[in-house]
Design a protein around this motif. Structure first.
Motif, PDB file in Angstrom:
ATOM      1  N   SER A 264       5.937   8.296   2.602  1.00  0.00           N
ATOM      2  CA  SER A 264       6.310   8.038   4.074  1.00  0.00           C
ATOM      3  C   SER A 264       8.002   8.324   4.052  1.00  0.00           C
ATOM      4  O   SER A 264       8.497   8.147   5.133  1.00  0.00           O
ATOM      5  N   SER A 310       2.480   7.807   6.745  1.00  0.00           N
ATOM      6  CA  SER A 310       2.475   8.355   5.383  1.00  0.00           C
ATOM      7  C   SER A 310       1.551   9.507   5.194  1.00  0.00           C
ATOM      8  O   SER A 310       0.527   9.535   5.844  1.00  0.00           O
ATOM      9  N   SER A 359       9.949   2.950   3.562  1.00  0.00           N
ATOM     10  CA  SER A 359       9.649   4.483   2.999  1.00  0.00           C
ATOM     11  C   SER A 359       9.365   4.026   1.688  1.00  0.00           C
ATOM     12  O   SER A 359      10.050   3.542   0.976  1.00  0.00           O
TER      13      SER A 359
END
Length: 509
Positions: A264, A310, A359
């Motif tokens: 991601s 993602s 992330s």
């Protein structure tokens, strides 16, 4: 760290199915044994099972998958290696204390070539202090035009109250919360300015004006985020399929080592494995070889506008792009590997990306062995504990096994009965016996019929007397696919084997 599934799972599954009958003898003591020269025929087992039924009852069956074509795949999965945004955010923006002028451009040049368009602050403080040598009350306004929160720029108003105190007058340290502010650097710098005005309207300069950004944590970054290295821990994956296969040849038509990457981070990343070494059952090591190990593997990533998403990339090393078949021929038992990932590997600054504090980047290595191939002469060995103490009254026995096999595997086995010290007392068969004949297949390796076999296993009084002393069974089993192991076959979850087993026991008293 590693995961594994049951060793020699195919043979074990068939063995479990075959010898399930033997576990039905618990009620033998209920027979009337007072009669002399009597024989009894006892149906032990009758049933049908598919490979899917068999595998369902084995431990760790979650590592067996069935495809749309019903081909069963034995899958090994390593631990998930993961990194989050801390490894990147940690190097983006940190400032030592710095002096402040009435107007200054604070250099903002993070390492690894980072060029930021936007940086969002999750938490942190700005801390500043100064001295006044002006014998008047002073109003001070501090602004950072490139820092905004809810559309308003950062602006702080403070001052120095003069009441005939001795000079200089110290102010601070003053702490201001920066949570929720967005910073948009310009020309690799952040503008910081202040105005200090006396009550008479004169602009003055403060002395020893120092500032510090403290305990900064970020929630979002956008721009060119550099070409640093994302490092992962070393991992190991144990493979036990080949552990007890002591000889023979096996060839999988479509084996794969698969890298599954979920990402991601919103910028280009290239996987660069440091090494993938494979330990063989004989103790030797073979490194995985492929051009992709040298070149790296580019993975998918969310683009600007796809924040929060993602992207998954799956890459497979197979027999065409690597030496995987050589590795499988050697009997792999352990995969030892370590991965690296490169940010923006081609250093193209024009590619603007992003990351958030959520992330995440994960890599998982797996081995897939679809049961579609050919095998011949494979030998498996195992040991089981037994106890015939409940069968003291039985003088002789004869086992009768009838099979109708729709699975393209022939299984031959021999059982050796041994005492508690491992001394072999007797064997079940005179020689290795094919208890299951392989189902016939067509030119595509698909089953097109059934193979039937009846096996008689007589045990005389003297032989059965020896078996009563047995405490262990040594299993030696071999298998080969249809066509004497020369034709690739497909083992499907829907294929069945029918078994009927009975026993005739006798009493000579």
């Amino acid at each position: 760290m590693y995961k594994y599934i049951n060793r020699t799972i195919i043979l074990s599954a068939l063995f479990v199915l075959f010898f399930a009958a033997c576990q039905k003898l618990d009620n033998l003591g209920e027979l009337e044994t007072s009669k002399h020269n009597a024989e009894y025929a006892i149906p032990l087992f009758k049933g049908k099972a598919s490979l899917q039924d068999i595998f369902k009852n084995l431990e760790n069956d979650s590592y067996l998958t069935v495809g749309d074509d019903n081909v069963i795949t034995i899958s090994y999965e390593g631990e998930v290696a993961a990194q989050n945004s801390d490894i990147v955010f940690g190097s983006i923006a940190s400032f030592p204390p710095f002096p402040v002028d009435t107007f200054m451009a604070l250099p903002f040049q993070p390492p690894n070539g980072v060029d930021l368009d936007l940086l969002s602050i999750r938490s942190g403080k700005i801390v500043f202090a100064f001295e006044s040598n002006v014998a008047e009350t002073v109003d001070l306004e501090l602004t950072i035009p490139q820092a905004t929160r809810n559309g308003e720029i950062f602006k702080i108003q403070t001052g120095v109250v003069y009441n005939d105190a001795s000079l200089p007058i110290s102010v601070g340290p003053i702490e201001i919360d920066l949570s929720g502010f967005d910073i948009k650097p310009t020309n690799d710098s952040i503008i910081i300015q202040y105005t200090a005005t006396t009550t008479s309207g004169e602009r003055v300069v403060m002395d020893n004006f120092l500032m510090l950004f403290s305990n900064m944590e970020y929630s979002y970054a956008e721009g060119y985020l550099g070409n640093g290295l994302i490092d992962f821990e070393r991992e190991m994956l144990e493979v036990d399929f080949f552990n007890d296969l002591t000889q023979g040849n096996i060839f999988f038509e479509d084996p794969k080592i698969t890298l599954t990457i979920d990402n991601s981070f919103g910028f280009p990343i290239r996987i660069k494995p440091k090494f993938i070494n494979v330990e063989m059952k004989d103790g030797s090591t073979i490194p995985l070889e492929s051009n992709f190990l040298e070149e790296g593997i580019n993975i998918d990533y969310p683009k600007l506008g796809e924040q929060g998403e993602s992207k998954r990339t799956q890459f497979s090393f197979d027999k065409n792009n690597s030496n995987l078949q050589e590795i499988l021929d050697g009997g792999p038992v352990l995969f030892d590997y370590e991965m690296d990932a490169l940010q923006n590997p081609d250093s193209i600054i024009a590619i603007r990306g992003f990351m958030t504090d959520e992330s995440r980047f994960t890599i998982q290595l797996g081995l897939e062995l679809p049961i579609y191939g050919r095998a011949k002469g494979f030998i498996s060995r195992d040991t089981f504990d037994i106890d015939f103490s409940e069968y003291e009254d039985v003088d002789f026995a004869e086992f009768n096994l009838s099979t109708s096999n729709g699975i393209p595997l022939e299984v031959a086995m021999q059982l050796y009965f041994a005492d508690e010290n491992g001394l072999v007392l007797d064997s079940l068969f005179n020689g290795a016996e094919a208890i299951l004949l392989a189902a016939p297949v067509d030119e595509n390796g698909e089953v097109n019929g059934l193979a039937e076999k009846t096996t008689m296993i007589p045990k005389s009084a003297d032989e059965f007397k020896d078996l009563k002393e047995a405490k262990k069974i040594f299993l030696v089993a071999s298998f080969q696919t249809s066509g004497e192991g020369k034709v690739p076959v497909k083992v499907l979850s829907t294929q069945n084997v029918d078994l009927k087993m009975g026993m005739k026991i006798g009493f000579n008293r």
